[in-house]
Design an enzyme around this catalytic site. Structure first.
Site, PDB file in Angstrom:
ATOM      1  N   TYR A   1      10.144  11.684  90.299  1.00  0.00           N
ATOM      2  CA  TYR A   1      11.335  12.507  90.112  1.00  0.00           C
ATOM      3  C   TYR A   1      12.411  11.675  89.426  1.00  0.00           C
ATOM      4  CZ  TYR A   1      15.163  15.689  90.829  1.00  0.00           C
ATOM      5  OH  TYR A   1      16.222  16.539  90.609  1.00  0.00           O
TER       6      TYR A   1
ATOM      7  N   ARG B   1      18.646  28.459  98.157  1.00  0.00           N
ATOM      8  CA  ARG B   1      20.033  28.406  97.722  1.00  0.00           C
ATOM      9  C   ARG B   1      20.340  29.561  96.775  1.00  0.00           C
ATOM     10  NH1 ARG B   1      20.170  22.855  93.999  1.00  0.00           N
ATOM     11  NH2 ARG B   1      18.380  23.311  92.674  1.00  0.00           N
TER      12      ARG B   1
END
Length: 370
Positions: A351, A281
């Site tokens: 996470y 990205r």
């Protein structure tokens, strides 16, 4: 002999800094040590020519939990921000997350029922029973068109493995929105911090002793002697000197450039979902900040997935069967450390979003202060 501090907190990222503030507000004497020469961990920001730059990748605070929302607003000035990334596949742009705009761009469909019929047609044709890997899991949920256009290349770059070699559990769900809605998150509250997240961390640590450039594990005996209890936010396996083996991580590499133009890509984040280019990205930081006054320059960051090695920053856990079992074994060892409390993403091998991080700190603080 009375120790100087009630708590030694290892790490000045969001976990450690939130914990430091909560304990300090409760009247506890706290020392924070941080291996890096900056506070903020992976949500650190810095100013570059009047542009707030997310140093370790873009962060957006989003939550539906009132306590987490009140916490960030108590210690920082926030402003609304809706994350609406784009996906670039071989030069063609698609809206994210998967919503009616995406389906129209892929198939030309206009109504929710047309989109549902198209996805059902594709998933039925594959005839996948119990998915054996990530590829089968994704195709069974969204069909081959979405998978090959928007998931496969990005995922294989991110993890450095073929999707057939990744566990199905990595993609537990792929939310499909059958409405024209580009808001990436469903949460009630979504924001950025005015001045950047490092400003928020600075406010959390105000009045608290922080020592930067300190390697806790290299000086463990000396530092442990300074406090009654330890809050550890570093890597779980490293704390135990990798005695049971090493947990796997994925790292990231960032290439940040200042460009002499007002606007480079017209959006905060554009994902690149084909195997090439190598980056996943591009972040253009000024699009996170409506207050940005620099119209002569823009700062963009190319984000590359990277193999984790010692000396690099661990970002993403690889929660396959082996690593999950190994992390569980380390957690059992951690129970034998009554004066040490393991907090956060690294120390739990899980996470966490930013709100999860704050809520975990609140939960532990409540237990310690009970």
């Amino acid at each position: 002999m009375t120790n100087k501090y009630d708590y030694l907190i290892v790490g000045a990222g969001l976990s450690g800094s939130s914990m430091a503030r909560l304990l300090t507000e409760a009247g506890k004497k706290v020392l924070v040590v941080e291996k890096r020469n900056e506070i903020g961990g992976n949500c650190a920001t810095k100013d570059m020519n009047g542009i707030t730059v997310h140093v370790y990748g873009p962060h957006i605070f989003h939550t539906s939990d009132v306590a987490a929302w009140e916490f960030i607003n108590k210690y920082s000035e926030t402003y609304p921000f809706i994350n609406s990334p784009l996906a670039n596949f071989h030069g063609k742009l698609y809206h994210m997350p998967f919503n009616m705009n995406t389906f129209h761009e892929l198939w030309g469909v206009e109504t929710p029922q047309q989109a549902k019929d198209k996805i059902w047609e594709e998933t039925e044709k594959e005839n996948i029973g119990e998915p054996k890997n990530l590829e089968e899991q994704a195709i069974s949920m969204v069909g081959r068109t979405i998978y090959e256009t928007l998931i496969k290349g990005y995922t294989e770059k991110q993890w450095g493995k073929d999707c057939k070699d990744l566990p199905a559990s990595i993609i537990k769900r792929l939310p499909l929105r059958f409405e024209y809605n580009n808001n990436y998150f469903n949460d009630t509250y979504q924001c950025e911090v005015k001045g950047g997240f490092s400003k928020f961390i600075e406010n959390l640590l105000e009045g608290i002793e922080v020592r930067l450039g300190v390697d806790y594990l290299a000086n463990k005996k000396e530092l442990d002697s300074l406090a009654d209890q330890v809050i550890y936010t570093g890597r779980l396996d490293e704390y135990f000197d990798f005695s049971l083996g090493r947990l796997e991580w994925r790292s990231l590499r960032f290439d940040t450039e200042v460009k002499k133009m007002d606007d480079f890509q017209g959006n905060a984040v554009v994902n690149y979902t084909s195997r090439e280019p190598a980056y996943t990205r591009i972040t253009e930081h000024k699009h996170f900040d409506p207050y940005c006054q620099n119209h002569e320059e823009t700062v963009v960051t190319y984000e590359y997935p990277d193999k984790f090695e010692e000396g690099k920053i661990p970002y993403y856990t690889l929660n396959d069967e082996r690593n999950t079992a190994l992390a569980d074994s380390y957690r059992e060892k951690a129970k034998a450390e009554p004066k040490v409390h393991f907090l956060g993403r690294l120390a739990n091998y899980k996470y966490f979003d930013m709100d999860d991080t704050i809520l975990e700190a609140m939960k532990l603080a409540k237990e310690l202060l009970a």
